[in-house]
Design a protein around this motif. Sequence first.
Motif, mmCIF file in Angstrom:
data_model
loop_
_atom_site.group_PDB
_atom_site.id
_atom_site.type_symbol
_atom_site.label_atom_id
_atom_site.label_comp_id
_atom_site.label_asym_id
_atom_site.label_seq_id
_atom_site.Cartn_x
_atom_site.Cartn_y
_atom_site.Cartn_z
ATOM 1 N N VAL A 185 0.851 -1.196 0.000
ATOM 2 C CA VAL A 185 0.000 0.000 0.000
ATOM 3 C C VAL A 185 0.881 1.239 0.000
ATOM 4 C CG1 VAL A 185 -1.881 -1.189 1.168
ATOM 5 C CG2 VAL A 185 -0.146 0.001 2.527
ATOM 6 N N PRO A 186 0.360 2.369 -0.473
ATOM 7 C CA PRO A 186 1.166 3.586 -0.537
ATOM 8 C C PRO A 186 1.245 4.295 0.808
ATOM 9 C CG PRO A 186 -1.006 4.038 -1.403
ATOM 10 C CD PRO A 186 -0.972 2.565 -1.077
ATOM 11 N N GLN A 187 2.148 5.258 0.887
ATOM 12 C CA GLN A 187 2.235 6.159 2.024
ATOM 13 C C GLN A 187 2.466 7.555 1.477
ATOM 14 O OE1 GLN A 187 6.086 5.071 4.090
ATOM 15 N NE2 GLN A 187 6.036 3.618 2.396
ATOM 16 N N TYR A 188 2.228 8.558 2.307
ATOM 17 C CA TYR A 188 2.432 9.933 1.874
ATOM 18 C C TYR A 188 3.811 10.432 2.296
ATOM 19 C CZ TYR A 188 -2.338 11.081 0.379
ATOM 20 O OH TYR A 188 -3.527 11.153 -0.307
ATOM 21 N N ALA A 189 4.400 11.280 1.465
ATOM 22 C CA ALA A 189 5.588 12.050 1.811
ATOM 23 C C ALA A 189 5.233 13.523 1.632
ATOM 24 C CB ALA A 189 6.765 11.663 0.927
ATOM 25 N N PHE A 190 5.640 14.346 2.604
ATOM 26 C CA PHE A 190 5.237 15.749 2.619
ATOM 27 C C PHE A 190 6.458 16.660 2.569
ATOM 28 C CE2 PHE A 190 2.315 13.248 5.272
ATOM 29 C CZ PHE A 190 1.136 13.422 4.561
ATOM 30 N N PRO A 191 6.366 17.766 1.825
ATOM 31 C CA PRO A 191 7.462 18.739 1.868
ATOM 32 C C PRO A 191 7.677 19.229 3.295
ATOM 33 C CG PRO A 191 5.904 19.248 0.095
ATOM 34 C CD PRO A 191 5.264 18.184 0.937
ATOM 35 N N ARG A 192 8.936 19.399 3.687
ATOM 36 C CA ARG A 192 9.224 19.841 5.053
ATOM 37 C C ARG A 192 8.526 21.151 5.388
ATOM 38 N NH1 ARG A 192 13.593 17.856 8.077
ATOM 39 N NH2 ARG A 192 14.614 16.031 7.146
ATOM 40 N N ALA A 193 8.352 22.016 4.390
ATOM 41 C CA ALA A 193 7.718 23.310 4.635
ATOM 42 C C ALA A 193 6.261 23.172 5.035
ATOM 43 C CB ALA A 193 7.843 24.191 3.388
ATOM 44 N N GLU A 194 5.664 21.999 4.794
ATOM 45 C CA GLU A 194 4.255 21.779 5.128
ATOM 46 C C GLU A 194 4.097 20.850 6.334
ATOM 47 O OE1 GLU A 194 2.651 22.570 0.594
ATOM 48 O OE2 GLU A 194 2.735 20.506 1.318
ATOM 49 N N VAL A 195 5.186 20.721 7.105
ATOM 50 C CA VAL A 195 5.213 19.895 8.312
ATOM 51 C C VAL A 195 5.709 20.746 9.477
ATOM 52 C CG1 VAL A 195 6.299 17.899 9.425
ATOM 53 C CG2 VAL A 195 5.635 17.769 7.017
ATOM 54 N N ARG A 196 5.152 20.510 10.653
ATOM 55 C CA ARG A 196 5.638 21.197 11.864
ATOM 56 C C ARG A 196 6.960 20.571 12.295
ATOM 57 N NH1 ARG A 196 2.183 23.775 15.478
ATOM 58 N NH2 ARG A 196 4.119 23.967 16.697
ATOM 59 N N THR A 197 8.034 20.899 11.579
ATOM 60 C CA THR A 197 9.341 20.319 11.892
ATOM 61 C C THR A 197 9.879 20.818 13.233
ATOM 62 O OG1 THR A 197 10.383 22.058 10.561
ATOM 63 C CG2 THR A 197 9.960 19.940 9.479
ATOM 64 N N ASP A 198 9.311 21.919 13.753
ATOM 65 C CA ASP A 198 9.745 22.393 15.065
ATOM 66 C C ASP A 198 9.357 21.423 16.180
ATOM 67 O OD1 ASP A 198 7.051 23.341 14.267
ATOM 68 O OD2 ASP A 198 6.994 24.127 16.326
ATOM 69 N N LEU A 199 8.466 20.477 15.870
ATOM 70 C CA LEU A 199 8.035 19.488 16.857
ATOM 71 C C LEU A 199 8.826 18.185 16.747
ATOM 72 C CD1 LEU A 199 4.164 19.931 16.508
ATOM 73 C CD2 LEU A 199 5.685 21.034 18.159
ATOM 74 N N LEU A 200 9.753 18.109 15.787
ATOM 75 C CA LEU A 200 10.503 16.874 15.546
ATOM 76 C C LEU A 200 11.882 16.948 16.183
ATOM 77 C CD1 LEU A 200 9.625 16.200 11.787
ATOM 78 C CD2 LEU A 200 8.465 15.342 13.841
ATOM 79 N N ARG A 201 12.312 15.818 16.745
ATOM 80 C CA ARG A 201 13.636 15.678 17.341
ATOM 81 C C ARG A 201 14.286 14.414 16.781
ATOM 82 N NH1 ARG A 201 11.561 19.744 18.444
ATOM 83 N NH2 ARG A 201 10.960 20.613 20.475
ATOM 84 N N PRO A 202 15.624 14.394 16.613
ATOM 85 C CA PRO A 202 16.271 13.145 16.179
ATOM 86 C C PRO A 202 15.852 11.989 17.086
ATOM 87 C CG PRO A 202 17.839 14.957 16.153
ATOM 88 C CD PRO A 202 16.586 15.497 16.795
ATOM 89 N N ALA A 203 15.495 10.864 16.490
ATOM 90 C CA ALA A 203 14.978 9.728 17.254
ATOM 91 C C ALA A 203 16.000 9.219 18.253
ATOM 92 C CB ALA A 203 14.557 8.616 16.308
ATOM 93 N N GLN A 204 15.530 8.937 19.480
ATOM 94 C CA GLN A 204 16.398 8.405 20.517
ATOM 95 C C GLN A 204 16.690 6.923 20.320
ATOM 96 O OE1 GLN A 204 17.840 10.300 23.154
ATOM 97 N NE2 GLN A 204 17.150 11.869 21.697
ATOM 98 N N ASP A 205 15.739 6.204 19.748
ATOM 99 C CA ASP A 205 15.908 4.753 19.568
ATOM 100 C C ASP A 205 15.329 4.348 18.213
ATOM 101 O OD1 ASP A 205 16.470 2.090 20.038
ATOM 102 O OD2 ASP A 205 14.647 1.754 21.234
ATOM 103 N N PRO A 206 15.987 4.726 17.111
ATOM 104 C CA PRO A 206 15.428 4.449 15.776
ATOM 105 C C PRO A 206 15.408 2.952 15.479
ATOM 106 C CG PRO A 206 17.663 5.296 15.612
ATOM 107 C CD PRO A 206 17.273 5.431 17.047
#
Length: 268
Positions: A51-72
């Motif tokens: 099944v497909p998934q979506y990819a979004f331009p960073r400018a259309e994402v709240r990247t200020d809420l994202l942090r490098p994953a602690q346990d990827p």
Amino acid sequence: MTTHPAARTMRATPEGLLWEPSERWVRGTAGDVTVVDSRHPLLVWEPRLPVPQYAFPRAEVRTDLLRPAQDPPTGRHTGSTVFYDLETGGGVRPNAARTFPAEDLAGHLAFEWFRRTGTGLDHWYEEDEEIFVHPRDPHTRVDAVPSSRHVRVGIDGTVVADTRSPVLLFETSLPTRYYLPRQDVRLDLFEATDHSTDCPYKGTADRYWSWRGGGAVPPDIVWSYSEPLPAVAAIRGRLAFFNEAVDLTVDGERLQRPVTPFSAGLRT
């Protein structure tokens, strides 16, 4: 020949990903926070995911809420993927977002879908309609068509349904499902369960029944949609059986039991 500007073009990356632009307005929320608000999403298919998934331009994402994953995690997706934890007022959601290892998709982020992985965002919308499980595949078609075919369903030699007014549901890559009027099904031979499932094309199958007769019959073999999505409204309240586990006869012809992605889950 002039190509219509809305025509989709499927493209491939060296990593084996397929992608194409979508014209849908897509939003994703975590609690009361809108994390994704995109009018330029891409649909992406990974080699191991059907099944497909979506990819979004960073400018259309709240990247200020994202942090490098602690346990990827490792091995879940194609190639060298970078994961991010999502931090909102409601806490931290580990590995909620990620990148794709493809130059074509640089500058885009994807999110886990909560009803598939247990993480990610709470709600997803295409335009103003909520969607579930995964994005709808534009190359998949689902049609619910009323019919006068004679459909008979048997389990261990017992006829459990017999009708001449089914609705046939045709879904790309899956066997035809026969949705039968409730009055034409021997529901006295089944027991209601609390099982339910979601489908991005049909909605929530909120009623399931299991066979009372014992034997090698999987549980939850019958289902129904009380409030299907508008596109398949004709199946409302009707009952369907897993072709994979019952004996179906249509217009006098016994159908072979198909092998589908659901077959492995149909276990006693």
